[in-house]
Design a protein around this motif. Structure first.
Motif, PDB file in Angstrom:
ATOM      1  N   PHE A  47      50.639 -57.781 -10.251  1.00 34.20           N
ATOM      2  CA  PHE A  47      51.006 -59.185 -10.179  1.00 34.20           C
ATOM      3  C   PHE A  47      52.457 -59.377 -10.608  1.00 34.20           C
ATOM      4  O   PHE A  47      52.869 -58.866 -11.655  1.00 34.20           O
ATOM      5  CB  PHE A  47      50.086 -59.998 -11.099  1.00 34.20           C
ATOM      6  N   PRO A  48      53.282 -60.114  -9.807  1.00 30.66           N
ATOM      7  CA  PRO A  48      54.717 -60.271 -10.116  1.00 30.66           C
ATOM      8  C   PRO A  48      54.963 -61.363 -11.157  1.00 30.66           C
ATOM      9  O   PRO A  48      55.373 -62.480 -10.849  1.00 30.66           O
ATOM     10  CB  PRO A  48      55.311 -60.641  -8.755  1.00 30.66           C
ATOM     11  N   ASN A  49      54.692 -61.032 -12.411  1.00 31.22           N
ATOM     12  CA  ASN A  49      54.748 -62.019 -13.487  1.00 31.22           C
ATOM     13  C   ASN A  49      56.050 -62.804 -13.520  1.00 31.22           C
ATOM     14  O   ASN A  49      56.060 -64.037 -13.583  1.00 31.22           O
ATOM     15  CB  ASN A  49      54.566 -61.325 -14.848  1.00 31.22           C
ATOM     16  N   ARG A  50      57.157 -62.071 -13.517  1.00 30.55           N
ATOM     17  CA  ARG A  50      58.452 -62.727 -13.657  1.00 30.55           C
ATOM     18  C   ARG A  50      58.707 -63.705 -12.510  1.00 30.55           C
ATOM     19  O   ARG A  50      59.197 -64.812 -12.719  1.00 30.55           O
ATOM     20  CB  ARG A  50      59.571 -61.683 -13.720  1.00 30.55           C
ATOM     21  N   ARG A  51      58.366 -63.298 -11.292  1.00 32.65           N
ATOM     22  CA  ARG A  51      58.621 -64.157 -10.132  1.00 32.65           C
ATOM     23  C   ARG A  51      57.757 -65.414 -10.160  1.00 32.65           C
ATOM     24  O   ARG A  51      58.222 -66.512  -9.862  1.00 32.65           O
ATOM     25  CB  ARG A  51      58.369 -63.368  -8.851  1.00 32.65           C
ATOM     26  N   VAL A  52      56.497 -65.269 -10.519  1.00 30.37           N
ATOM     27  CA  VAL A  52      55.586 -66.405 -10.500  1.00 30.37           C
ATOM     28  C   VAL A  52      55.895 -67.394 -11.620  1.00 30.37           C
ATOM     29  O   VAL A  52      55.887 -68.609 -11.410  1.00 30.37           O
ATOM     30  CB  VAL A  52      54.124 -65.931 -10.603  1.00 30.37           C
ATOM     31  N   TYR A  53      56.191 -66.879 -12.809  1.00 28.14           N
ATOM     32  CA  TYR A  53      56.360 -67.748 -13.974  1.00 28.14           C
ATOM     33  C   TYR A  53      57.817 -67.912 -14.385  1.00 28.14           C
ATOM     34  O   TYR A  53      58.116 -68.213 -15.532  1.00 28.14           O
ATOM     35  CB  TYR A  53      55.561 -67.195 -15.153  1.00 28.14           C
ATOM     36  N   GLU A  54      58.727 -67.721 -13.455  1.00 29.23           N
ATOM     37  CA  GLU A  54      60.140 -67.693 -13.791  1.00 29.23           C
ATOM     38  C   GLU A  54      60.619 -68.941 -14.521  1.00 29.23           C
ATOM     39  O   GLU A  54      60.159 -70.052 -14.292  1.00 29.23           O
ATOM     40  CB  GLU A  54      60.977 -67.516 -12.518  1.00 29.23           C
ATOM     41  N   ASP A  55      61.554 -68.706 -15.467  1.00 37.53           N
ATOM     42  CA  ASP A  55      62.229 -69.796 -16.166  1.00 37.53           C
ATOM     43  C   ASP A  55      63.372 -70.241 -15.256  1.00 37.53           C
ATOM     44  O   ASP A  55      64.233 -69.434 -14.894  1.00 37.53           O
ATOM     45  CB  ASP A  55      62.754 -69.285 -17.504  1.00 37.53           C
ATOM     46  N   THR A  56      63.386 -71.502 -14.874  1.00 37.37           N
ATOM     47  CA  THR A  56      64.307 -71.952 -13.832  1.00 37.37           C
ATOM     48  C   THR A  56      64.801 -73.358 -14.119  1.00 37.37           C
ATOM     49  O   THR A  56      64.068 -74.168 -14.703  1.00 37.37           O
ATOM     50  CB  THR A  56      63.597 -71.933 -12.458  1.00 37.37           C
ATOM     51  N   PRO A  57      66.030 -73.682 -13.715  1.00 34.79           N
ATOM     52  CA  PRO A  57      66.516 -75.053 -13.858  1.00 34.79           C
ATOM     53  C   PRO A  57      66.007 -75.967 -12.748  1.00 34.79           C
ATOM     54  O   PRO A  57      66.219 -77.177 -12.792  1.00 34.79           O
ATOM     55  CB  PRO A  57      68.030 -74.883 -13.773  1.00 34.79           C
ATOM     56  N   SER A  58      65.352 -75.394 -11.742  1.00 35.17           N
ATOM     57  CA  SER A  58      64.804 -76.196 -10.649  1.00 35.17           C
ATOM     58  C   SER A  58      63.383 -76.630 -10.979  1.00 35.17           C
ATOM     59  O   SER A  58      62.724 -76.055 -11.849  1.00 35.17           O
ATOM     60  CB  SER A  58      64.811 -75.383  -9.350  1.00 35.17           C
ATOM     61  N   ALA A  59      62.890 -77.642 -10.279  1.00 31.38           N
ATOM     62  CA  ALA A  59      61.514 -78.106 -10.456  1.00 31.38           C
ATOM     63  C   ALA A  59      60.627 -77.388  -9.438  1.00 31.38           C
ATOM     64  O   ALA A  59      60.664 -77.690  -8.251  1.00 31.38           O
ATOM     65  CB  ALA A  59      61.437 -79.624 -10.270  1.00 31.38           C
ATOM     66  N   LEU A  60      59.850 -76.426  -9.919  1.00 26.09           N
ATOM     67  CA  LEU A  60      59.005 -75.606  -9.061  1.00 26.09           C
ATOM     68  C   LEU A  60      57.543 -75.801  -9.434  1.00 26.09           C
ATOM     69  O   LEU A  60      57.214 -76.276 -10.523  1.00 26.09           O
ATOM     70  CB  LEU A  60      59.366 -74.127  -9.205  1.00 26.09           C
ATOM     71  N   ALA A  61      56.663 -75.419  -8.511  1.00 24.97           N
ATOM     72  CA  ALA A  61      55.229 -75.450  -8.795  1.00 24.97           C
ATOM     73  C   ALA A  61      54.580 -74.227  -8.163  1.00 24.97           C
ATOM     74  O   ALA A  61      55.034 -73.726  -7.122  1.00 24.97           O
ATOM     75  CB  ALA A  61      54.590 -76.723  -8.253  1.00 24.97           C
ATOM     76  N   ARG A  62      53.528 -73.759  -8.798  1.00 27.15           N
ATOM     77  CA  ARG A  62      52.724 -72.652  -8.279  1.00 27.15           C
ATOM     78  C   ARG A  62      51.263 -73.099  -8.254  1.00 27.15           C
ATOM     79  O   ARG A  62      50.743 -73.581  -9.260  1.00 27.15           O
ATOM     80  CB  ARG A  62      52.839 -71.415  -9.177  1.00 27.15           C
ATOM     81  N   LEU A  63      50.622 -72.938  -7.111  1.00 30.21           N
ATOM     82  CA  LEU A  63      49.178 -73.122  -6.997  1.00 30.21           C
ATOM     83  C   LEU A  63      48.558 -71.740  -7.003  1.00 30.21           C
ATOM     84  O   LEU A  63      48.957 -70.876  -6.209  1.00 30.21           O
ATOM     85  CB  LEU A  63      48.810 -73.854  -5.700  1.00 30.21           C
ATOM     86  N   ILE A  64      47.595 -71.496  -7.874  1.00 31.59           N
ATOM     87  CA  ILE A  64      47.042 -70.154  -8.035  1.00 31.59           C
ATOM     88  C   ILE A  64      45.528 -70.178  -7.938  1.00 31.59           C
ATOM     89  O   ILE A  64      44.862 -71.026  -8.542  1.00 31.59           O
ATOM     90  CB  ILE A  64      47.463 -69.544  -9.391  1.00 31.59           C
ATOM     91  N   THR A  65      44.991 -69.213  -7.170  1.00 31.95           N
ATOM     92  CA  THR A  65      43.544 -69.027  -7.098  1.00 31.95           C
ATOM     93  C   THR A  65      43.270 -67.541  -6.874  1.00 31.95           C
ATOM     94  O   THR A  65      44.189 -66.729  -6.829  1.00 31.95           O
ATOM     95  CB  THR A  65      42.931 -69.890  -5.986  1.00 31.95           C
ATOM     96  N   CYS A  66      42.006 -67.181  -6.743  1.00 30.19           N
ATOM     97  CA  CYS A  66      41.643 -65.793  -6.453  1.00 30.19           C
ATOM     98  C   CYS A  66      41.672 -65.542  -4.947  1.00 30.19           C
ATOM     99  O   CYS A  66      41.633 -66.476  -4.146  1.00 30.19           O
ATOM    100  CB  CYS A  66      40.263 -65.473  -7.002  1.00 30.19           C
ATOM    101  N   ALA A  67      41.714 -64.267  -4.580  1.00 25.56           N
ATOM    102  CA  ALA A  67      41.773 -63.891  -3.169  1.00 25.56           C
ATOM    103  C   ALA A  67      41.345 -62.427  -3.041  1.00 25.56           C
ATOM    104  O   ALA A  67      41.024 -61.765  -4.020  1.00 25.56           O
ATOM    105  CB  ALA A  67      43.188 -64.082  -2.627  1.00 25.56           C
ATOM    106  N   GLY A  68      41.377 -61.955  -1.794  1.00 26.17           N
ATOM    107  CA  GLY A  68      41.044 -60.559  -1.558  1.00 26.17           C
ATOM    108  C   GLY A  68      39.548 -60.327  -1.546  1.00 26.17           C
ATOM    109  O   GLY A  68      38.735 -61.249  -1.482  1.00 26.17           O
ATOM    110  N   GLY A  69      39.188 -59.056  -1.611  1.00 27.38           N
ATOM    111  CA  GLY A  69      37.782 -58.695  -1.620  1.00 27.38           C
ATOM    112  C   GLY A  69      37.150 -58.926  -2.980  1.00 27.38           C
ATOM    113  O   GLY A  69      37.839 -59.050  -3.989  1.00 27.38           O
ATOM    114  N   TYR A  70      35.833 -58.983  -2.973  1.00 24.68           N
ATOM    115  CA  TYR A  70      35.109 -59.164  -4.229  1.00 24.68           C
ATOM    116  C   TYR A  70      34.559 -57.820  -4.690  1.00 24.68           C
ATOM    117  O   TYR A  70      33.821 -57.144  -3.972  1.00 24.68           O
ATOM    118  CB  TYR A  70      33.974 -60.173  -4.057  1.00 24.68           C
TER     119      TYR A  70
END
Length: 222
Positions: free
Chosen positions: A178-201
């Motif tokens: 999982f790309p932690n830094r990219r997903v949770y980056e500290d940024t001066p812009s207003a960003l949002a991430r929608l997160i759920t599960c995916a892939g095989g079970y």
């Protein structure tokens, strides 16, 4: 927000995505469990923030002054017309274990946000999590993978304003990479991430193998 506080919040969200067994359902359930369900393979620690020099600071200051943003205000409702989402928010707390507590697993139409973190529309990265399914039916983010770059979603806020987000990309990531830094980056812009599960079970692990992340930025308005 200070660097220390930011990375503490990142670790809490990472534990939510990777470390809690709260969402696990029996493998014989009619519909397999939910998001962001645990893998039991939590990272040892949050990644170290990148060091920045004078040029980096100048670039961030310029971005901060030019990027749209809104004052802090709690989200109250998420609307994604393309996939039929119209759901209230619940605030998520950091529990005694240090992990972010998940939304109630028995509510199929509810999204959560880390209530001590960035609010959607505020400068920084706001995290919005929702279940993929429950033991009995699909849940709020069951169709999240149908979104495409250029689609929009809206967050109604407690101050009466609406934050409109434009989707940049929709991507799947293996939970072990999982790309932690990219997903949770500290940024001066207003960003949002929608997160759920995916892939095989994975029936043995009682968990999905991937996470789906929608990357989006605050739309400046038409």
């Amino acid at each position: 927000m200070s660097t220390v506080v930011f990375w503490a919040l990142v670790l809490a969200v990472l534990l939510f995505v990777f470390g809690s067994k709260v969402f696990t359902q029996d493998a014989t359930s009619p519909v397999e469990p939910v998001v962001p369900s645990a893998t039991g393979r939590a990272p040892a620690a949050a990644p170290e923030p990148a060091r920045s020099g004078p040029q980096d600071s100048a670039a961030r200051d310029a971005a901060s002054s030019s990027s749209p943003a809104m004052p802090r205000s709690a989200p109250v409702r998420l609307r994604i017309p393309k996939i039929g989402v119209d759901a209230p928010f619940t605030g998520l707390r950091i529990g005694p274990s240090g992990a972010l507590e998940p939304p109630p697993a028995d509510d199929t139409n509810l999204v959560g946000w880390q209530s001590s973190g960035i609010t959607p529309g505020q400068r920084g990265t706001a995290i919005i999590a929702g279940h993929l399914d429950t033991a009995t039916s699909p849940a709020v983010f069951a169709r999240l993978d149908e979104l495409l770059p250029g689609d929009r979603f809206e967050v109604d806020r407690a101050d009466g304003t609406t934050a409109v987000f434009l989707i940049d990309s929709v991507e799947n990531f293996d939970k072990d990479d999982f790309p932690n830094r990219r997903v949770y980056e500290d940024t001066p812009s207003a960003l949002a991430r929608l997160i759920t599960c995916a892939g095989g079970y994975d029936r043995k692990a009682k968990d999905y193998t991937e996470n789906l992340v929608v990357f989006a930025h605050l739309h400046p308005g038409d």
